[in-house]
Design a protein around this motif. Structure first.
Motif, PDB file in Angstrom:
ATOM      1  N   MET A  23      -4.789  45.926  48.992  1.00  0.00           N
ATOM      2  CA  MET A  23      -3.644  44.788  48.813  1.00  0.00           C
ATOM      3  C   MET A  23      -3.593  44.137  47.388  1.00  0.00           C
ATOM      4  N   LEU A  24      -4.705  43.570  47.188  1.00  0.00           N
ATOM      5  CA  LEU A  24      -4.839  42.766  46.014  1.00  0.00           C
ATOM      6  C   LEU A  24      -4.443  43.682  44.858  1.00  0.00           C
ATOM      7  N   ASN A  25      -5.032  44.904  44.734  1.00  0.00           N
ATOM      8  CA  ASN A  25      -4.727  45.924  43.653  1.00  0.00           C
ATOM      9  C   ASN A  25      -3.229  46.333  43.437  1.00  0.00           C
ATOM     10  N   TYR A  26      -2.801  46.419  44.693  1.00  0.00           N
ATOM     11  CA  TYR A  26      -1.064  46.719  44.747  1.00  0.00           C
ATOM     12  C   TYR A  26      -0.492  45.378  44.197  1.00  0.00           C
ATOM     13  N   LEU A  27      -1.093  44.057  44.452  1.00  0.00           N
ATOM     14  CA  LEU A  27      -0.289  43.097  44.121  1.00  0.00           C
ATOM     15  C   LEU A  27      -0.510  42.839  42.510  1.00  0.00           C
ATOM     16  N   LYS A  28      -1.557  43.442  41.988  1.00  0.00           N
ATOM     17  CA  LYS A  28      -1.738  43.099  40.596  1.00  0.00           C
ATOM     18  C   LYS A  28      -0.971  44.167  39.569  1.00  0.00           C
ATOM     19  N   SER A  29      -0.675  45.247  40.522  1.00  0.00           N
ATOM     20  CA  SER A  29       0.032  46.394  39.606  1.00  0.00           C
ATOM     21  C   SER A  29       1.719  46.019  39.540  1.00  0.00           C
ATOM     22  N   CYS A  30       2.047  45.106  40.403  1.00  0.00           N
ATOM     23  CA  CYS A  30       3.458  44.893  40.395  1.00  0.00           C
ATOM     24  C   CYS A  30       3.859  44.112  39.074  1.00  0.00           C
ATOM     25  N   LYS A  31       5.102  44.146  38.853  1.00  0.00           N
ATOM     26  CA  LYS A  31       5.599  43.808  37.532  1.00  0.00           C
ATOM     27  C   LYS A  31       5.395  42.372  36.628  1.00  0.00           C
ATOM     28  N   PHE A  32       4.667  41.845  37.487  1.00  0.00           N
ATOM     29  CA  PHE A  32       4.315  40.297  36.781  1.00  0.00           C
ATOM     30  C   PHE A  32       3.217  40.124  36.168  1.00  0.00           C
ATOM     31  N   GLN A  33       2.787  39.319  35.370  1.00  0.00           N
ATOM     32  CA  GLN A  33       1.592  39.021  34.936  1.00  0.00           C
ATOM     33  C   GLN A  33       1.041  37.624  35.395  1.00  0.00           C
ATOM     34  N   PRO A  34       0.010  37.716  36.473  1.00  0.00           N
ATOM     35  CA  PRO A  34      -0.371  36.622  37.014  1.00  0.00           C
ATOM     36  C   PRO A  34      -1.710  35.935  36.179  1.00  0.00           C
ATOM     37  N   ARG A  35      -1.973  34.740  36.333  1.00  0.00           N
ATOM     38  CA  ARG A  35      -2.929  34.064  35.530  1.00  0.00           C
ATOM     39  C   ARG A  35      -4.161  34.327  36.662  1.00  0.00           C
ATOM     40  N   GLU A  86      12.721  29.074  51.926  1.00  0.00           N
ATOM     41  CA  GLU A  86      11.770  30.181  51.163  1.00  0.00           C
ATOM     42  C   GLU A  86      12.851  30.408  50.068  1.00  0.00           C
ATOM     43  N   LEU A  87      12.411  30.021  48.819  1.00  0.00           N
ATOM     44  CA  LEU A  87      13.173  30.513  47.840  1.00  0.00           C
ATOM     45  C   LEU A  87      12.777  31.428  47.016  1.00  0.00           C
ATOM     46  N   PRO A  88      13.816  32.536  46.470  1.00  0.00           N
ATOM     47  CA  PRO A  88      13.160  33.510  45.779  1.00  0.00           C
ATOM     48  C   PRO A  88      12.134  33.619  44.807  1.00  0.00           C
ATOM     49  N   SER A  89      12.305  32.181  43.942  1.00  0.00           N
ATOM     50  CA  SER A  89      11.214  32.129  43.168  1.00  0.00           C
ATOM     51  C   SER A  89       9.732  31.993  43.703  1.00  0.00           C
ATOM     52  N   MET A  90       9.599  31.984  45.045  1.00  0.00           N
ATOM     53  CA  MET A  90       8.567  31.691  45.570  1.00  0.00           C
ATOM     54  C   MET A  90       7.592  32.932  45.902  1.00  0.00           C
ATOM     55  N   VAL A  91       8.313  34.166  45.618  1.00  0.00           N
ATOM     56  CA  VAL A  91       7.713  35.542  45.742  1.00  0.00           C
ATOM     57  C   VAL A  91       6.541  35.700  44.703  1.00  0.00           C
ATOM     58  N   GLU A  92       7.019  35.270  43.662  1.00  0.00           N
ATOM     59  CA  GLU A  92       6.079  35.359  42.583  1.00  0.00           C
ATOM     60  C   GLU A  92       4.961  34.326  42.661  1.00  0.00           C
ATOM     61  N   GLU A  93       5.331  33.230  42.803  1.00  0.00           N
ATOM     62  CA  GLU A  93       4.101  32.078  43.147  1.00  0.00           C
ATOM     63  C   GLU A  93       3.063  32.370  44.178  1.00  0.00           C
ATOM     64  N   ARG A  94       3.594  33.082  45.213  1.00  0.00           N
ATOM     65  CA  ARG A  94       2.608  33.457  46.358  1.00  0.00           C
ATOM     66  C   ARG A  94       1.697  34.602  45.775  1.00  0.00           C
ATOM     67  N   ARG A  95       2.414  35.602  44.993  1.00  0.00           N
ATOM     68  CA  ARG A  95       1.510  36.707  44.646  1.00  0.00           C
ATOM     69  C   ARG A  95       0.671  36.139  43.743  1.00  0.00           C
ATOM     70  N   GLU A  96       0.911  35.131  42.890  1.00  0.00           N
ATOM     71  CA  GLU A  96      -0.227  34.670  41.722  1.00  0.00           C
ATOM     72  C   GLU A  96      -1.031  33.948  42.728  1.00  0.00           C
ATOM     73  N   ARG A  97      -0.535  33.281  43.667  1.00  0.00           N
ATOM     74  CA  ARG A  97      -1.687  32.502  44.580  1.00  0.00           C
ATOM     75  C   ARG A  97      -2.625  33.245  45.227  1.00  0.00           C
ATOM     76  N   ILE A  98      -2.050  34.459  45.770  1.00  0.00           N
ATOM     77  CA  ILE A  98      -2.953  35.522  46.331  1.00  0.00           C
ATOM     78  C   ILE A  98      -4.085  36.086  45.593  1.00  0.00           C
TER      79      ILE A  98
END
Length: 150
Positions: A23-35, A86-98
């Motif tokens: 799951m972590l590898n999948y989230l990392k492969s998505c279109k955003f650049q997490p810190r 739940e705001l749409p912007s929270m999806v990316e925040e949650r991904r970065e948090r995970i």
């Protein structure tokens, strides 16, 4: 929970580390650049924080006391009823948090590992096992009949 060794002794052997790494590898492969290469709690740097709805739900639980930064809930501009919206912007925040939590777990090297070269999570050798589906209860194996007649 990884910050509580006594609790992890009950969880670690049965936890699905393989699917978690997947799951972590999948989230990392998505279109955003997490810190991901920082131990800092992910969140806004120069503005008041907007906690995720689950932050409010977990607030006050013993095992989350040191999870969020000290000022994480100081945004008094959020009304009570806005906290669980739940705001749409929270999806990316949650991904970065995970992903950040995945990296924190991998830093210990005990349960998950992180390979910076390949950019992938994996399972530490002691916890690399296949999940086996539990057998169905006997009533389901017998065609769903419970033995009770009407």
């Amino acid at each position: 929970m990884t910050a509580f060794p006594a609790a992890m002794t009950y969880l670690e052997a049965g936890f699905p580390w393989g699917p978690t790494a997947d799951m972590l590898n999948y989230l990392k492969s998505c279109k955003f650049q997490p810190r991901m290469d920082t131990a800092e709690f992910p969140g806004p740097k120069n503005e008041l924080p907007r906690p995720l709805p689950e932050d409010y739900a977990m607030r006050g639980l013993l095992y989350t006391q040191k999870y969020c930064p000290a000022n994480w809930f100081d945004n008094d501009k959020l009304e009570e009823d806005e906290r669980y919206v739940e705001l749409p912007s929270m999806v990316e925040e949650r991904r970065e948090r995970i992903l950040g939590l995945g990296r924190q777990i991998a830093r210990s090297g005990k349960w998950l590992t992180w390979d910076a070269g390949s950019g992938k999570f994996d399972v530490a050798p002691d916890y690399a096992f296949e999940l086996v589906e539990a057998p169905a209860p006997s009533s389901e194996r017998e065609g769903g009949k419970s033995g009770i007649t009407s």
